[in-house]
Write an enzyme that holds these catalytic residues in place. Structure first.
Site, short mmCIF file in Angstrom:
data_model
loop_
_atom_site.label_atom_id
_atom_site.label_comp_id
_atom_site.label_asym_id
_atom_site.label_seq_id
_atom_site.Cartn_x
_atom_site.Cartn_y
_atom_site.Cartn_z
N GLU A 1 0.49 -7.31 3.78
CA GLU A 1 1.70 -7.93 3.22
C GLU A 1 2.78 -7.87 4.29
O GLU A 1 3.18 -6.78 4.72
CB GLU A 1 2.16 -7.19 1.97
CG GLU A 1 1.34 -7.48 0.73
CD GLU A 1 1.88 -6.76 -0.50
OE1 GLU A 1 1.98 -7.39 -1.56
OE2 GLU A 1 2.18 -5.54 -0.40
N HIS B 1 2.75 -4.06 5.54
CA HIS B 1 2.09 -3.20 4.57
C HIS B 1 0.58 -3.36 4.70
O HIS B 1 -0.01 -4.31 4.18
CB HIS B 1 2.55 -3.53 3.15
CG HIS B 1 1.91 -2.68 2.10
ND1 HIS B 1 1.71 -3.13 0.82
CD2 HIS B 1 1.40 -1.42 2.15
CE1 HIS B 1 1.11 -2.18 0.13
NE2 HIS B 1 0.92 -1.13 0.91
N SER C 1 4.77 1.30 1.20
CA SER C 1 4.08 0.62 0.11
C SER C 1 5.04 0.20 -1.01
O SER C 1 4.71 -0.69 -1.79
CB SER C 1 3.01 1.54 -0.49
OG SER C 1 2.07 1.94 0.47
N ASN D 1 1.42 -4.00 -5.22
CA ASN D 1 1.63 -2.74 -5.94
C ASN D 1 2.52 -2.91 -7.17
O ASN D 1 2.41 -2.14 -8.12
CB ASN D 1 2.21 -1.69 -5.00
CG ASN D 1 1.14 -1.07 -4.12
OD1 ASN D 1 -0.05 -1.13 -4.43
ND2 ASN D 1 1.54 -0.50 -3.00
#
Length: 696
Positions: free
Chosen positions: A441, A429, A408, A479
């Site tokens: 992702e 991801h 992540s 993130n």
């Protein structure tokens, strides 16, 4: 007629064929050709009946949304549909592939419908912030009854041919659309004048006569108020089918449709619709093709590993799930089994299908068990040394496989250097829960090869995901921006807001949950451990954890929770802790309005998005929107954070960030250079230059 619509005779049956690949969308030329073809056969004494069919892989799969936002071109679809329904010769729709949106509305106006097995029929307009606008809400209840019609319109979910036959949407399931439809049309022509759908009222009679039946329909099917405009409009249109004369119901539906079509929410949905398709496009050298992995492996059987393995099996790809801990492996396997067993119990999957998927899942406790896999997804704990060790070992076990990591935050370039073939390393991801969340992702590392990047994007789509290609940085796109929002939550709590203020502002904006409730759900200790490992601190969140308030699992976090309940309740103890912390740090508290809270949380995220764009971590602003809508719950009807900012106007965004920076003294609140440049030019993020995320 036009080049896109042809008409030929099969003895006494006119066969009208729409041929507008790839999905036979109802562009203006198609509408004109269909209307002309219907008119041409009306006075032909040698034509007893008409069949409408489509060439290619599907019946009409909907409108041409590229025409939205432009001056309407005649003939409009309602006029074409009226001509079909008022045909003096019986008209049979021959359905295959998908009949969606305007395509199904044409079929509803035909006097009969036949379909081949596997055909799917639906009215998905709600997913674009719209409702059917050419009679779908008025004719569908007359054929399938109000209960099924409410369900189809308000969810947008299609039904299959077998369900359609049982519900009365189609008259027969046939082996061959054209030949069988012609034979069917010839048969019905012998039974006299056609019966129009509009005149079939037996299935709506009870709901039309009894207000309590209509109220029950609305209570059963209408979603809770969540800021979307289309669901209430759909309910109003469907109720009009039950309470108004047909022509008045059509007029009501059309007015509601036009209002939505010309409104901000549908524009946002259409932006996302186009953005999701653009996000998967790659700038690759000529001749590069994606691999099609026939076997996969997942390393790690925790929440993410088990979820990713489930995705592979769901897609029909044999997968080996490996974990060095037999206990963890057993828990992961049981999680997968329970997921599928739950689907069987709910009628979403057959037992035979569950058994088939279980047969695709193998397990092992040694890395050597991934041998023979063509793609390996590492989903181990978020520690660099662990991941590097795994990738170094994989070199000798699967020397030709694509190696993906589900990290992540961590530096994928660093992970890739643990192998002798960094060109075969890519990030995938996934988001939790992996079987449910659509976003992936696809992280292009510095040396990722074009073939591997193409394979990763293709694989994500095979798994039913929405892939977005991003570059390497801490937290990638989603993130990285989430971290900014989390920081702003802390600042607001210290400055005067309470958890219920923050969550109320964001749920009022359209998020399903606020950030404090989300933290309680996932567990506050997860981020706490990460901060401690990095030597960082979040004063409010860390003090909550130090007090044993870890979220829902302890019954106390930002909120308190009654036993057995997930409803967040404000807690005076938390307010006292927050106020005491502000005083201890010398921070003067003040009240914040909901609008201020939204700005203080989201505008810094937009600012970070501008930096992400200028660094080339994301290819386009719309990619950021796709990530935040599909992975983080940003309300789709607002289009995503960058689209929302464009609608506000970047000059306004720049000025508000400047004011926030002046109040907080925080350098990161100052408007990013790209944002300043675009605002000065009167442009938006959609106009930003593209540094590009391309393969090596």
């Amino acid at each position: 007629m036009t080049d896109l619509v042809g008409c030929r005779r099969d003895r006494d049956v006119a066969v009208i064929t729409i041929d507008n690949p790839p999905v036979n969308a109802l562009k203006a030329e198609v509408r004109a050709g269909l209307m002309a073809a219907i008119a041409a056969v009306q006075d032909d004494p040698d034509v007893a009946a008409v069949v409408i069919r489509c060439a290619g892989r599907t019946f009409v799969a909907g409108a041409d949304i590229s025409e939205f936002g432009k001056p309407p071109l005649a003939p409009l679809l309602p006029d074409v549909i009226r001509a079909v329904e008022e045909s003096r010769k019986p008209v049979v729709a021959a359905l295959h592939g998908t009949a969606l949106g305007g395509g199904l509305e044409i079929a509803l106006a035909c006097h009969h419908r036949v379909a081949v097995p596997g055909t799917r029929m639906g009215l998905p307009e709600i997913r674009l912030g719209l409702i059917p606008g050419s009679g779908g809400t008025q004719r569908l209840p007359r054929l399938v009854g109000p209960d099924r019609a409410f369900a189809m319109v308000l969810t947008g979910d299609p039904i299959d041919a077998e369900t359609a036959l049982a519900e009365g949407l189609v008259d027969a399931i046939v082996a061959d659309t054209e030949a069988a439809a012609v034979a069917f049309a010839r048969t019905v022509a012998a039974h006299g004048a056609p019966v129009r759908t509009r005149d079939r009222t037996e299935k709506i009679a009870e709901a039309a006569a009894k207000p309590e039946t209509r109220e029950a329909l609305v209570a059963r099917h209408a979603p809770k108020a969540d800021g979307r405009e289309a669901p209430p409009a759909a309910v109003a249109a469907l109720c009009a089918a039950l309470t108004l004369p047909f022509d008045e119901g059509l007029a009501r539906e059309r007015a509601l449709f036009v209002s939505l079509r010309d409104g901000d929410q549908s524009a946002a949905y259409r932006h996302l619709f186009a953005a999701e398709r653009e996000a998967a496009r790659l700038d690759l050298p000529a001749g590069v093709a994606a691999r099609k992995p026939a076997r996969a492996a997942v390393i790690g059987a925790g929440t993410m590993g088990a979820g990713i393995a489930t995705c592979f099996a769901n897609a029909g790809i044999p997968v080996t799930m490996v974990d060095v801990s037999p206990e963890s492996l057993a828990r992961g396997s049981e999680t997968i089994r329970k997921t599928w067993a739950g689907a069987v119990a709910r009628g979403k999957m057959t037992q035979a299908e569950m058994d088939r998927r279980l047969g695709l899942l193998a397990t092992g406790t040694a890395l050597a068990d991934v041998a023979g896999s063509e793609v390996v997804v590492e989903a181990a704990i978020e520690e660099m040394t662990v991941k590097r060790d795994i990738f170094a070992t994989l070199d000798t076990i699967v020397p030709d496989a694509v190696l993906a990591t589900n990290t992540s935050y961590l530096d994928i370039d660093d992970i890739a250097q643990a192998t002798t073939r960094p060109r075969q390393v890519v990030g995938l991801h996934f988001f939790s829960p992996a079987p449910v969340m659509k976003l992936v992702e696809v992280v292009r590392a510095r040396e990722t090869s074009p073939e591997v990047l193409a394979t990763a994007v293709s694989l994500a789509r095979t798994l039913g995901k929405t892939p977005v290609v991003v570059g390497v940085c801490h937290g990638f796109v989603g993130n990285r921006m989430l971290r900014v929002r989390s920081t702003e939550v802390e600042r607001l709590l210290l400055a005067g807001a309470l958890p219920q203020d923050i969550d109320g502002a964001l749920t009022g904006f359209g998020f399903a949950m606020g950030p404090c409730a989300v933290g309680d759900l996932s567990g506050l200790d997860i981020a706490w451990r990460m901060r401690k490992a990095q030597g960082a601190r979040a004063e409010i969140a860390d003090r909550l954890c130090e007090a044993g308030r870890l979220g829902q699992k302890t019954g106390r976090g930002y909120f308190r929770y009654e036993p057995g309940s997930r409803t967040p309740l404000p807690d005076p103890e938390v307010e006292a802790l927050i106020v005491a912390t502000s005083q201890a740090l010398g921070v003067a508290r003040r009240r914040f309005s909901a609008d201020e809270i939204v700005e203080r949380l989201l505008l810094p995220m937009v600012n970070e998005g501008a930096r992400i764009l200028s660094e080339g971590i994301a290819q386009r602003a719309a990619d950021i929107d796709v990530i935040w809508v599909n992975g983080y719950g940003f309300p789709a009807y607002r289009g995503g954070p960058m689209y929302w900012a464009d609608r506000l106007g970047l000059a306004h965004v720049r000025d508000r960030l400047t004011a926030i920076a002046a109040e907080t003294g925080e350098p990161s609140h100052a408007p990013a250079p790209l944002l300043v440049d675009l605002a000065r030019a009167g442009a938006g993020f959609a106009d930003a230059p593209r540094p590009g995320v391309t393969a090596n």
